[in-house]
Design a protein around this motif. Structure first.
Motif, PDB file in Angstrom:
ATOM      1  N   GLN A  98       0.825  -1.203   0.000  1.00 35.18           N
ATOM      2  CA  GLN A  98       0.000   0.000   0.000  1.00 35.18           C
ATOM      3  C   GLN A  98       0.864   1.259   0.000  1.00 35.18           C
ATOM      4  O   GLN A  98       0.559   2.241  -0.681  1.00 35.18           O
ATOM      5  N   GLN A 125       2.233   1.623  -3.464  1.00 34.00           N
ATOM      6  CA  GLN A 125       1.210   2.128  -4.380  1.00 34.00           C
ATOM      7  C   GLN A 125       0.939   3.609  -4.139  1.00 34.00           C
ATOM      8  O   GLN A 125       0.753   4.379  -5.086  1.00 34.00           O
ATOM      9  N   GLN A 126       0.919   3.997  -2.859  1.00 34.23           N
ATOM     10  CA  GLN A 126       0.693   5.399  -2.532  1.00 34.23           C
ATOM     11  C   GLN A 126       1.822   6.270  -3.061  1.00 34.23           C
ATOM     12  O   GLN A 126       1.600   7.386  -3.549  1.00 34.23           O
ATOM     13  N   MET A 128       1.293   6.671  -6.728  1.00 33.87           N
ATOM     14  CA  MET A 128       0.216   7.632  -6.972  1.00 33.87           C
ATOM     15  C   MET A 128       0.672   9.055  -6.703  1.00 33.87           C
ATOM     16  O   MET A 128       0.332   9.987  -7.450  1.00 33.87           O
ATOM     17  N   THR A 156     -12.406   1.078 -13.021  1.00 36.64           N
ATOM     18  CA  THR A 156     -12.857   1.424 -11.674  1.00 36.64           C
ATOM     19  C   THR A 156     -12.261   2.767 -11.265  1.00 36.64           C
ATOM     20  O   THR A 156     -11.321   3.273 -11.892  1.00 36.64           O
ATOM     21  N   LYS A 157     -12.807   3.343 -10.188  1.00 36.92           N
ATOM     22  CA  LYS A 157     -12.288   4.601  -9.650  1.00 36.92           C
ATOM     23  C   LYS A 157     -10.811   4.452  -9.297  1.00 36.92           C
ATOM     24  O   LYS A 157      -9.997   5.349  -9.566  1.00 36.92           O
ATOM     25  N   LYS A 158     -10.448   3.310  -8.708  1.00 31.66           N
ATOM     26  CA  LYS A 158      -9.061   3.076  -8.310  1.00 31.66           C
ATOM     27  C   LYS A 158      -8.131   3.090  -9.519  1.00 31.66           C
ATOM     28  O   LYS A 158      -7.052   3.691  -9.492  1.00 31.66           O
ATOM     29  N   GLU A 159      -8.556   2.419 -10.606  1.00 35.98           N
ATOM     30  CA  GLU A 159      -7.718   2.351 -11.808  1.00 35.98           C
ATOM     31  C   GLU A 159      -7.539   3.732 -12.446  1.00 35.98           C
ATOM     32  O   GLU A 159      -6.446   4.066 -12.907  1.00 35.98           O
ATOM     33  N   THR A 208      -7.714   6.595 -10.851  1.00 36.56           N
ATOM     34  CA  THR A 208      -6.877   7.380  -9.940  1.00 36.56           C
ATOM     35  C   THR A 208      -5.406   7.023 -10.111  1.00 36.56           C
ATOM     36  O   THR A 208      -4.538   7.900 -10.096  1.00 36.56           O
ATOM     37  N   GLU A 209      -5.122   5.740 -10.274  1.00 35.16           N
ATOM     38  CA  GLU A 209      -3.729   5.313 -10.456  1.00 35.16           C
ATOM     39  C   GLU A 209      -3.163   5.857 -11.764  1.00 35.16           C
ATOM     40  O   GLU A 209      -1.984   6.184 -11.851  1.00 35.16           O
ATOM     41  N   PRO A 250      -4.692  11.079 -11.207  1.00 36.67           N
ATOM     42  CA  PRO A 250      -5.496  11.664 -10.124  1.00 36.67           C
ATOM     43  C   PRO A 250      -6.276  12.895 -10.572  1.00 36.67           C
ATOM     44  O   PRO A 250      -7.358  13.165 -10.066  1.00 36.67           O
ATOM     45  N   ALA A 290      -9.312  11.640 -12.384  1.00 35.69           N
ATOM     46  CA  ALA A 290     -10.188  10.973 -11.411  1.00 35.69           C
ATOM     47  C   ALA A 290     -10.983  11.962 -10.583  1.00 35.69           C
ATOM     48  O   ALA A 290     -12.064  11.652 -10.086  1.00 35.69           O
TER      49      ALA A 290
END
Length: 285
Positions: free
Chosen positions: A102, A105-106, A109, A245-248, A250-251, A254, A257
């Protein structure tokens, strides 16, 4: 080990523990049943020596069976305790690896966000968008068609959705720059894309797994151009999420998104076209 490997280990141990618990429960039941059977054997006072011997042997058999089942239950209990200890250890490692992933990933991002913010800051300093390089020389500028929207998309999504969206938009009288109708054989793709970007009031981005793929050069060029137009000329980007998806999203970006978007998960091409028809005059007005 990766998160997936630790998760598989935890899942496997959970399955093994469940199987052992079933076996232990069966052994406990057998031990109790055999004990009851031994207690239920009765010997009458007038029974013969042969009968008494037979009854005692029966009691002995039930007791031995009960003791054996109780021993098996104890062994299963030890195995369960051992598996649970291993499972707890694997789960702790899984949690640590998830936290680590995580954080990674953060970080990615944050880097993406920083990169886009820097890119936008650079574009805002420019007086002329660098990606918009097309300067007509032989065409009469005043005769070039003005479009309501430019559709930025991956070619793999044409048949699946974008052709249908284009038809729905044009059916409502919306002027659309779409590469199948605007790029002719022998034309410079880059020139035509630049022309379409400059002459369109708004940019529709059909975001999909195909659009954000690493090898997509042209979609990145179009997106850069749309960002420049939005940051410098105040034009609006209208995103559509297609199988994402929202996650995809955003990655990938941002910035995108954070924008109000429509999605093909809940809307048809006709629904989206009607929304665009309502939105375009409001924004341009």
């Amino acid at each position: 080990m990766s998160v997936e490997q630790y998760q598989r280990t935890v899942n496997s141990l959970d399955k093994e523990i469940a199987e052992l618990e079933k076996k232990k429960a069966a052994a406990d039941k057998k031990a109790a049943d055999e004990s009851k059977k031994a207690e239920s054997v009765s010997i009458s006072k007038n029974a013969s020596a042969t009968t008494i011997k037979s009854k005692l042997n029966e009691i002995d058999r039930h007791n031995k069976a009960s003791n054996k089942a109780a021993t098996e239950s104890t062994e299963f209990g030890k195995k369960i305790a051992d598996k649970r200890a291993k499972r707890n250890d694997a789960y702790l490692k899984l949690q640590k690896e998830q936290q680590k992933e995580q954080k990674a990933q953060q970080k990615v991002m944050d880097n993406i966000k920083k990169e886009y913010e820097n890119r936008i800051a650079e574009l805002e300093k420019q007086s002329i968008p660098s990606a918009i390089t097309y300067n007509p020389t032989t065409d009469d500028v005043n005769s070039i068609e003005q479009y309501d929207v430019f559709i930025s998309h991956a070619w793999e999504d044409k048949e699946d959705f974008v052709d249908e969206l284009y038809n729905a938009l044009t059916a409502l009288g919306i002027k659309v720059w779409y590469d199948t109708s605007k790029i002719k054989w022998g034309d410079s793709m880059r020139k035509k894309i630049d022309e379409g970007l400059k002459k369109s009031k708004f940019g529709i981005i059909v975001l999909s797994p195909n659009y954000i793929a690493e090898n997509k050069y042209w979609t990145k060029i179009e997106l850069d151009g749309l960002f420049q137009l939005e940051s410098i000329n105040g034009k609006t980007i209208l995103p559509i999420w297609h199988h994402l998806t929202k996650k995809e999203v955003t990655e990938y970006s941002p910035i995108i998104a954070s924008k109000l978007a429509m999605t093909t998960a809940t809307m048809t091409a006709e629904d989206i076209a009607k929304e665009m028809l309502e939105l375009i005059p409001k924004v341009s007005g």
